[in-house]
Write a protein that holds these residues in place. Structure first.
Motif, PDB file in Angstrom:
ATOM      1  N   TYR A  56       6.336  10.769 -10.009  1.00 45.55           N
ATOM      2  CA  TYR A  56       5.523  11.847 -10.568  1.00 45.55           C
ATOM      3  C   TYR A  56       5.277  12.966  -9.565  1.00 45.55           C
ATOM      4  CZ  TYR A  56       4.969   9.538 -15.010  1.00 45.55           C
ATOM      5  OH  TYR A  56       5.225   8.993 -16.249  1.00 45.55           O
ATOM      6  N   THR A  74      10.986   7.190 -12.243  1.00 50.38           N
ATOM      7  CA  THR A  74      10.258   8.451 -12.338  1.00 50.38           C
ATOM      8  C   THR A  74       9.244   8.513 -11.207  1.00 50.38           C
ATOM      9  OG1 THR A  74      10.499   8.519 -14.739  1.00 50.38           O
ATOM     10  CG2 THR A  74       8.804   9.919 -13.774  1.00 50.38           C
ATOM     11  N   GLN A 105      15.945   3.641 -14.562  1.00 49.58           N
ATOM     12  CA  GLN A 105      15.414   4.989 -14.398  1.00 49.58           C
ATOM     13  C   GLN A 105      14.129   4.892 -13.581  1.00 49.58           C
ATOM     14  OE1 GLN A 105      13.381   7.639 -17.587  1.00 49.58           O
ATOM     15  NE2 GLN A 105      15.481   8.420 -17.439  1.00 49.58           N
ATOM     16  N   PRO A 126       7.520  15.977 -11.696  1.00 48.24           N
ATOM     17  CA  PRO A 126       8.262  14.711 -11.750  1.00 48.24           C
ATOM     18  C   PRO A 126       9.722  14.847 -11.330  1.00 48.24           C
ATOM     19  CG  PRO A 126       6.911  14.974 -13.706  1.00 48.24           C
ATOM     20  CD  PRO A 126       6.862  16.284 -12.968  1.00 48.24           C
ATOM     21  N   ARG A 127      10.176  13.870 -10.572  1.00 45.21           N
ATOM     22  CA  ARG A 127      11.587  13.757 -10.212  1.00 45.21           C
ATOM     23  C   ARG A 127      12.096  12.460 -10.820  1.00 45.21           C
ATOM     24  NH1 ARG A 127      13.635  13.740  -4.029  1.00 45.21           N
ATOM     25  NH2 ARG A 127      12.265  15.569  -4.004  1.00 45.21           N
ATOM     26  N   ILE A 128      13.159  12.560 -11.598  1.00 48.53           N
ATOM     27  CA  ILE A 128      13.707  11.397 -12.302  1.00 48.53           C
ATOM     28  C   ILE A 128      15.051  11.030 -11.697  1.00 48.53           C
ATOM     29  CG2 ILE A 128      14.528  10.498 -14.512  1.00 48.53           C
ATOM     30  CD1 ILE A 128      12.490  12.287 -15.890  1.00 48.53           C
TER      31      ILE A 128
END
Length: 658
Positions: A58, A56, A54, A63-65
């Motif tokens: 920020y 992340t 995963q 945030p885009r995960i």
């Protein structure tokens, strides 16, 4: 029966399961096009398990995960161009203020990660160092002598600012910075040199420290030696733009650095590929260290205070001849060792890397992604390894494994270890590549060159900090050869599971012959390192068991299983084979059911396989013999059968007599 396979300890200490990173905001354009695009985040999986990762971003507070899976010996490549750059870059316009541009990577297995700038003539690698990058006390290494951007015709580009990017890993982190020159606050304000600034950051938040005014004259200062401290773990990145030719000058160099407690005192530096001078910058972490540089003679450093830099010039000779081709650096206190190298193409095309201490050399295998931007790209490695083990290096990619041609270079003052510069095969490009040496731990500096348009990248994909065994518990194949490898030391003491000890100055590895806990104490002359791991030998008294009682008869289902002594957490694979007219004829179930349509003597075989997290394979084949009787068969089975030469087509009402 023993599960037997050739099994060795494959050490992947350079990899980790969690990474934090803060990316710089790069200079944008000059005569070779965009200087800050494309960018890439590479995560490669060199294990035998699927990696669930995963990432992340920020992303300025939104945030885009990204979730992804990486198959064994495969890669996740996050390619960033144009507008997406704002996803990762901590803006220069917000220097000196708290922002939200941290990058956080997690994985369920150990992976290798690095960030790479891929512009044709503005390249470098930021090797992400996992847990070794996190700490509370840092001094920032940078070019300190202005060599690479001064001279009669060489200036720094107006946008080529020195930058330090900091990311917090926990909420409520207090970060303090004492800069070594005036720094920018916001778009145009300034905080003077030596004035401490303090900010409170939450998890994933970032802080950029950037020089206020680009120095273009000989002797211009840099942010090298800047002190960064915090009350909770942070990660720190250093970046600077140097020359790129006559009056055009920016050429990115930088790296993710490590805190003081991950530094070492002994370093081996091979000369790189500059035909002119290349530099080593040594930064003191305390006042008054003694630093000795052995290049065939011994040079002592000047008196340094914490944060001061000692610069060593590796010489104006070529990269294939002359001396020194390698130097040994020894200090009585921890120091940073920052190496700037490159190649010459009308100007010095540069890359830089923070080097690992020989204390932390800890892997026998390493995987990375060899990205090819253009056909003219070339690939190289700087390695440090045990003397006499140069013929044991192999490279694997796309199902191919071959030997590497390694020409060892002696290290002055260090007879037990050698270094080398390796040309990596271009045909391995755009593949996950695995470098292995089963008989020696080694460090690995990755260096790439674009010879057509300029640009070079340099980063050490190696362990940092003190040596550790890669696992607390290691499952090995019983009765198979296995060796435990230690790191660099002046003296080794091993304690075996039975309580006996073995020690000596050259006992860097020992064969494993017992199950239990192995302890290693390494005297590295300036301090003692201790670590231990538990070895469990996989051995089964296994047999095939028939689950049903009574005689086995044709057309009647029969179930089988393996009577084994399972070990919790180990995954076994089953390959069943049933002879002479069985349905099914094979199965991968742990407890399959089978029907024979012919009588007589039959054989059941089972291959049991265990594949460990390190890729080692233990297997055995079990055999079970039985007799299948025949009986009156009433049709309707839906299958045809042959009993004593008489055929039953499975139609209703038909009968076969035995």
């Amino acid at each position: 029966l023993l599960l037997i396979s050739l099994c060795s300890l494959v050490t992947l200490h350079a990899q980790d399961t969690e990474f934090w990173f803060a990316a710089p905001d790069l200079s944008e354009a000059d005569n070779c096009g965009p200087k800050d695009s494309p960018l890439a985040l590479a995560v490669s999986n060199g294990t035998a398990e699927t990696a669930n990762i995963q990432i992340t971003f920020y992303n300025g507070g939104s945030p885009r995960i990204v979730n992804a899976t990486i198959a064994p010996n495969d890669l996740y490549w996050y390619y960033i161009v144009n507008a997406d750059k704002s996803l990762v870059e901590n803006p220069r316009s917000l220097a000196g203020t708290v922002t939200d541009y941290g990058i956080h990577i997690t994985s369920n297995v150990r992976v290798t990660a690095y960030y790479q700038v891929l512009s044709n003539c503005n390249q470098d690698i930021y090797a992400l160092k996992g847990s070794a990058a996190l700490g509370k006390d840092f001094y920032v290494p940078m070019v300190a002598d202005s060599y690479y951007y001064t001279g009669a015709d060489k200036v720094r580009f107006a946008g080529a600012y020195d930058q330090i990017d900091i990311v917090a890993t926990e909420d409520g982190t207090t970060v303090k910075v004492v800069p070594t020159q005036d720094i920018r606050i916001g778009a145009s304000s300034m905080s003077p040199v030596g004035t401490e600034i303090e900010h409170l950051l939450n998890k994933g938040q970032t802080l950029k420290i950037m020089e206020h005014k680009v120095g273009i004259l000989r002797g211009s200062p840099s942010l090298g030696g800047t002190k960064v401290t915090s009350d909770k773990p942070i990660a720190v990145t250093t970046s600077e733009d140097l020359i790129g030719g006559v009056n055009t000058g920016q050429d990115l160099i930088g790296d993710q650095i490590v805190p003081i407690d991950a530094l070492g005192k002994t370093y081996v530096v091979p000369k790189g590929y500059l035909t002119g001078s290349e530099r080593i910058y040594l930064i003191a972490s305390v006042n008054g260290p003694t630093i000795k540089i052995n290049d065939g003679s011994i040079t002592n450093s000047p008196l340094l205070n914490a944060g001061d830099t000692c610069t060593y010039n590796m010489g104006d000779n070529g990269y294939t001849s002359g001396t020194p081709q390698a130097v040994l650096i020894e200090a009585d206190e921890p120091i940073y060792c920052y190496h700037v190298t490159g190649f010459h193409a009308g100007g010095d095309e540069l890359g830089s890397a923070l080097l690992p201490s020989v204390y932390s050399i800890g892997q026998t295998q390493l995987s990375y992604y060899q990205y090819q931007a253009v056909a003219s790209d070339t690939y190289h490695a700087f390695v440090v390894f045990r003397t006499g083990m140069e013929d044991d290096f192999t490279i694997s990619y796309n199902g191919v494994t071959k030997s590497l041609d390694v020409d060892p270079i002696p290290v002055p003052g260090l007879s037990d270890w050698q270094t080398a510069k390796i040309k990596l095969p271009t045909e391995a490009s755009n593949n996950v590549v695995t470098i292995r040496n089963p008989n020696s731990t080694f460090s690995f500096g990755y260096f790439t060159v674009n010879t057509s348009s300029g640009g070079s990248s340099y980063g050490y994909l190696s362990a940092f900090g003190d040596f550790k065994f890669p696992y607390d518990t290691i499952y090995r194949c019983a009765s198979s050869p296995m060796t435990l490898e230690g790191g660099y030391a002046g003296h080794y003491t091993w304690t075996l599971p039975d309580g006996s000890t073995q020690d000596g100055p050259t006992l860097s590895s020992i064969p494993v012959t017992q199950s239990g806990t192995y302890k290693l104490e390494m005297d590295q002359e300036s301090h003692i390192i201790e670590d231990s791991c538990h070895i469990f030998a996989i051995s089964y008294n296994a047999a095939i068991r028939r689950n049903s009682s009574g005689p086995v008869v044709a057309t009647s289902p029969v179930s089988f299983s393996a009577d084994i002594n399972p070990i919790k957490g180990l995954k076994l694979d089953y390959e069943w084979a049933f002879s002479d007219g069985a349905l099914p004829s094979t199965s991968t179930s742990a407890s399959p059911t089978v029907i024979w349509y012919e009588g007589g003597s039959k054989t059941v075989s089972l291959k049991l396989t265990y594949t460990g997290t390190r890729g080692d394979v233990c297997d055995t084949t079990l055999v079970y013999d039985l007799m299948v009787d025949t009986k009156i068969v009433t049709g309707g089975t839906g299958k045809s059968a042959t009993v004593n030469g008489v055929s039953d087509n499975g139609t209703a009402g038909s009968t076969v007599l035995t």
